[in-house]
Every structure is written in C-alpha cells, then in structure tokens.
Write a protein that holds these residues in place. Sequence first.
Motif, mmCIF file in Angstrom:
data_model
loop_
_atom_site.group_PDB
_atom_site.id
_atom_site.type_symbol
_atom_site.label_atom_id
_atom_site.label_comp_id
_atom_site.label_asym_id
_atom_site.label_seq_id
_atom_site.Cartn_x
_atom_site.Cartn_y
_atom_site.Cartn_z
ATOM 1 N N MET A 291 40.048 46.929 33.931
ATOM 2 C CA MET A 291 38.781 46.424 34.471
ATOM 3 C C MET A 291 37.592 47.076 33.773
ATOM 4 S SD MET A 291 39.336 44.136 36.815
ATOM 5 C CE MET A 291 37.896 44.065 37.840
ATOM 6 N N PHE A 292 36.488 46.370 33.806
ATOM 7 C CA PHE A 292 35.229 46.888 33.285
ATOM 8 C C PHE A 292 34.495 47.621 34.397
ATOM 9 C CE2 PHE A 292 35.910 42.929 30.774
ATOM 10 C CZ PHE A 292 36.166 43.544 29.560
ATOM 11 N N PHE A 293 33.688 48.600 34.025
ATOM 12 C CA PHE A 293 32.908 49.366 34.990
ATOM 13 C C PHE A 293 31.777 48.501 35.530
ATOM 14 C CE2 PHE A 293 29.770 52.530 36.306
ATOM 15 C CZ PHE A 293 30.570 53.387 37.031
ATOM 16 N N SER A 294 31.519 48.605 36.828
ATOM 17 C CA SER A 294 30.456 47.835 37.474
ATOM 18 C C SER A 294 29.596 48.718 38.357
ATOM 19 C CB SER A 294 31.044 46.734 38.367
ATOM 20 O OG SER A 294 31.452 45.635 37.622
ATOM 21 N N ASN B 276 30.270 43.675 36.399
ATOM 22 C CA ASN B 276 31.241 43.322 35.362
ATOM 23 C C ASN B 276 32.655 43.148 35.901
ATOM 24 O OD1 ASN B 276 29.385 43.626 33.126
ATOM 25 N ND2 ASN B 276 29.498 45.821 33.490
ATOM 26 N N ASP B 277 32.834 43.206 37.225
ATOM 27 C CA ASP B 277 34.191 43.271 37.764
ATOM 28 C C ASP B 277 34.856 41.929 38.039
ATOM 29 O OD1 ASP B 277 32.967 42.443 40.116
ATOM 30 O OD2 ASP B 277 33.133 44.387 41.088
ATOM 31 N N GLY B 278 34.146 40.836 37.979
ATOM 32 C CA GLY B 278 34.764 39.536 38.167
ATOM 33 C C GLY B 278 34.853 39.054 39.600
ATOM 34 N N TRP B 279 34.417 39.861 40.571
ATOM 35 C CA TRP B 279 34.431 39.423 41.965
ATOM 36 C C TRP B 279 33.367 38.357 42.175
ATOM 37 C CZ3 TRP B 279 37.816 40.216 45.721
ATOM 38 C CH2 TRP B 279 38.678 41.297 45.622
ATOM 39 N N LEU B 280 33.723 37.302 42.887
ATOM 40 C CA LEU B 280 32.749 36.263 43.213
ATOM 41 C C LEU B 280 31.993 36.600 44.488
ATOM 42 C CD1 LEU B 280 34.862 33.095 42.387
ATOM 43 C CD2 LEU B 280 33.165 34.252 40.961
ATOM 44 N N THR C 81 45.474 41.339 43.417
ATOM 45 C CA THR C 81 45.277 41.347 41.968
ATOM 46 C C THR C 81 43.883 41.848 41.615
ATOM 47 O OG1 THR C 81 46.804 39.505 41.724
ATOM 48 C CG2 THR C 81 45.312 39.911 39.889
ATOM 49 N N MET C 82 42.900 41.465 42.400
ATOM 50 C CA MET C 82 41.521 41.866 42.111
ATOM 51 C C MET C 82 41.263 43.342 42.395
ATOM 52 S SD MET C 82 39.971 39.398 40.696
ATOM 53 C CE MET C 82 38.271 39.904 40.808
ATOM 54 N N THR C 83 42.205 44.036 43.054
ATOM 55 C CA THR C 83 42.013 45.468 43.287
ATOM 56 C C THR C 83 42.708 46.322 42.229
ATOM 57 O OG1 THR C 83 43.918 45.695 44.774
ATOM 58 C CG2 THR C 83 41.787 45.119 45.781
ATOM 59 N N ILE C 84 43.362 45.697 41.278
ATOM 60 C CA ILE C 84 43.967 46.446 40.175
ATOM 61 C C ILE C 84 42.842 46.866 39.227
ATOM 62 C CG2 ILE C 84 45.510 46.304 38.188
ATOM 63 C CD1 ILE C 84 47.163 44.258 39.842
ATOM 64 N N HIS C 85 42.725 48.145 38.994
ATOM 65 C CA HIS C 85 41.613 48.656 38.188
ATOM 66 C C HIS C 85 41.955 48.810 36.711
ATOM 67 C CE1 HIS C 85 39.247 49.270 41.755
ATOM 68 N NE2 HIS C 85 40.259 49.901 42.309
ATOM 69 N N ASN C 86 43.228 48.897 36.395
ATOM 70 C CA ASN C 86 43.625 49.043 35.003
ATOM 71 C C ASN C 86 43.151 47.828 34.209
ATOM 72 O OD1 ASN C 86 44.912 50.394 32.876
ATOM 73 N ND2 ASN C 86 46.762 49.183 33.139
#
Length: 125
Positions: free
Chosen positions: A107-110, A116-120, A100-105
């Motif tokens: 997503m914000f640019f980081s 801004n991508d939400g990865w911990l 799920t975390m690799t879905i780019h649609n």
Amino acid sequence: VWDAYKKGFGNIASGEKKYCNIPGEYWLGNDKISQLTKTGPTEVLIEMEDWNDHKVSAHYEGFTIEDEGNKYQLSVSNYKGNAGNALMEGASQLHGENRTMTIHNGMFFSTYDRDNDGWLTADPK
C-alpha cells in the motif's frame, strides 16, 4: 499533515530524559525511514502492549519503504511473532473486499490531505 510525516515529528522517549525534556511518541520521518531501508536488508520489529500489560510483537525480516515519488509504498515479508500478520493478511475480523483493503503490504502511505490508499469511503464496515 503529509509534510509532517515526511519530515518527522515528536519527542524521543527516554526514561532518562536524555534526548528531550518531555518523553513521548516520535516519528522519524518517511524520508529518513525510506533512506534507511535502502542501505541494505532491513527488518522491523513492532512491539505492542495494551492497558492490561499484555504484550505482543510482529517481526518482519523484510521491510522497505519507497521514496516520496513512489508514495512511500510499504513492503514487508517473512513474518514471525504473536501479534497476527495484519500487514500481510489484513484484519482477521473482516471478510471479503473489506479484509483485502486492510492489507498494508504494497500500500501507499496516506494522510487525510493526501489520500493514496484506494478507500472510497472513510472506514471499512
């Protein structure tokens, strides 16, 4: 780094060296890409080739990049191609939340200086 992606960088690749003396990779800039996608319906074609000359492509008939105030949020739709629909479906080799975390649609640019991508953590397992 954020500002470089915002403004653009690199050399325009051309076999004729018409645009620059050293052809190479080029990033138009998030501001310009965002402006282009606001002019009307926009699509994007991504073509890739590996070291063994194997070519694949991904064509999205819907493509927008929001402005900087919206963190250059990506939106794609209507995939066609043979590269795999990773922008909308994620990395097929991953499962569950990692996929799920690799879905780019959506997503914000980081960049490393503006996360801004939400990865911990740095990388998915």
